[in-house]
Design an enzyme around this catalytic site. Structure first.
Site, short mmCIF file in Angstrom:
data_model
loop_
_atom_site.label_atom_id
_atom_site.label_comp_id
_atom_site.label_asym_id
_atom_site.label_seq_id
_atom_site.Cartn_x
_atom_site.Cartn_y
_atom_site.Cartn_z
N ASP A 14 0.87 -1.19 0.00
CA ASP A 14 0.00 0.00 0.00
C ASP A 14 0.90 1.24 0.00
O ASP A 14 1.67 1.45 0.94
CB ASP A 14 -0.89 -0.03 1.24
CG ASP A 14 -2.05 0.96 1.16
OD1 ASP A 14 -2.17 1.63 0.12
OD2 ASP A 14 -2.81 1.05 2.14
N ASP A 108 -2.77 2.57 -6.16
CA ASP A 108 -1.78 2.65 -5.08
C ASP A 108 -1.70 1.42 -4.17
O ASP A 108 -1.01 1.46 -3.16
CB ASP A 108 -2.04 3.89 -4.22
CG ASP A 108 -3.41 3.87 -3.56
OD1 ASP A 108 -4.25 3.06 -3.96
OD2 ASP A 108 -3.62 4.67 -2.63
N GLU A 109 -2.39 0.33 -4.52
CA GLU A 109 -2.25 -0.86 -3.68
C GLU A 109 -2.49 -2.14 -4.49
O GLU A 109 -3.19 -2.12 -5.49
CB GLU A 109 -3.20 -0.81 -2.48
CG GLU A 109 -4.66 -0.77 -2.81
CD GLU A 109 -5.56 -0.80 -1.58
OE1 GLU A 109 -5.26 -1.57 -0.64
OE2 GLU A 109 -6.55 -0.06 -1.55
#
Length: 365
Positions: A14, A108-109
């Protein structure tokens, strides 16, 4: 009692305050400042907040007005999604150096299954550390990670040592970790559900574990079975390299509130244009049309209709949206409208006979 399935090595990576961190990296003048990526304080909504802003209580999905009220020194920055996508691709390229089993959740993860990995590294903890270091060295951003036997625990663990940290929950510590976990930290338990659990005397994983599945199902519906299993370390969902979207949508927040359905429908026509482009680009169509309305008092309402056939054409979408819009007169002025299409032609029925991996693997976490 159902047995926990064979363990895997799952990493959840993350990025730390991704959008805001990118803006601070690209513009040194923003480093160390409280910034919010979003549309500004008048009508905008915060997409992401730097850690400096979070100290004041600024969070994503918060109105720009409230964010500025909480943090008077807040600097608003317009989002640059092309830049975020560019860096996200570079980050994923690093992931693929270790495994092809990469499941992106957003820009983003992502989940990584490194049970068997391309580098032959026996420790998932070391792989996560190496990946985070490479992201820092090659891209300039910080990432956090959670490492454990399944996606659920890895996801929860990735929040423990943020920012720029990681946490490993090895097989022998899973039971202790889950039993001690505050119920608010369980992935999938939101604020409303947490309050309901508190009223039922459920404050920790141990409290949750003591409740029979029948009790949880009666109070939480289908989610009850999910809670019953994950608190026992049972989560069979594999890392899926090609995630199939469940819905496609488009929405818009307006600078001035709308009070007339005529003006609303004009905006919905433009939103439908964008939605049609997204559907046709992905070669997707769907049967269920949902109209999303957010009022000036931030109350949100959705109205849906399922058709007997798949559609992607904006005119057909608008026919249904118009029906949904006039179904009930908006009770207040409107600040946001959105349209989404679900029940897609990409969805496949799950094979209930599919069994989890049957070989028990030995781990060096």
């Amino acid at each position: 009692m159902e047995q926990r399935p064979p363990d895997r090595k799952i990493i959840h990576v993350d990025m730390d305050a991704f959008y805001a961190s990118v803006e601070q990296m690209d513009n040194p003048e923003l480093k160390g400042k409280a910034i919010a990526v979003g549309g500004g304080e008048k009508r905008g909504v915060v997409s992401a907040a730097s850690y400096e802003a979070r100290k004041f209580g600024v969070r994503s999905a918060m109105s720009g007005y409230l964010a500025k009220k909480k943090c008077p020194e807040l600097v608003f920055v317009k989002p640059r999604f092309d830049r975020y996508k560019e860096l996200s691709k570079k980050i994923r390229k690093i992931f693929f150096d270790y495994t092809d089993l990469v499941e992106p959740l957003s820009l983003d993860e992502a989940y990584l299954d490194v049970t068997e990995n391309k580098k032959g590294i026996p420790s998932a903890t070391l792989i996560a550390k190496e990946i985070r270091q490479r992201i820092k060295d090659e891209i300039g951003l910080n990432a956090s990670a959670g490492i454990s036997i399944n996606k659920f625990i890895a996801k929860v663990a990735s929040d423990f040592n943020k920012p720029n940290g990681q946490k490993t929950v090895p097989p022998e510590e899973v039971t202790q970790f889950l039993e001690a976990l505050d119920i608010r930290k369980f992935y999938g338990v939101g604020k409303v559900t947490a309050e309901k659990m508190y009223q039922l005397g459920i404050f920790t994983g141990k409290d949750l574990k003591e409740k029979p599945v029948e009790f949880l199902s009666s109070h939480f519906g289908k989610s009850g079975s999910f809670y019953y299993h994950v608190v026992r370390g049972i989560h069979n969902s594999p890392v899926k390299p090609h995630r199939i979207p469940k819905s496609v949508g488009a929405e818009r927040t307006f600078f001035e509130n709308l009070s007339s359905e005529v003006f609303m429908f004009e905006k919905l026509e433009r939103i439908a244009d964008e939605l049609e482009k997204r559907l046709k680009k992905s070669k997707i169509s769907g049967k269920t049309i949902t109209l999303k309305i957010k009022y000036s008092d931030f109350e949100q309402q959705t109205r849906s209709k399922t058709l007997p056939y798949f559609i992607a054409d904006k005119h057909l979408i608008l026919d249904t949206v118009k029906e949904l819009l006039y179904q009930e007169k908006p009770h207040n002025s409107v600040r946001l409208l959105g349209i989404s299409v679900s029940n897609l032609n990409t969805e496949k029925k799950k094979d209930i006979s599919e069994k989890p991996l049957s070989i028990q693997l030995q781990f060096d976490f």
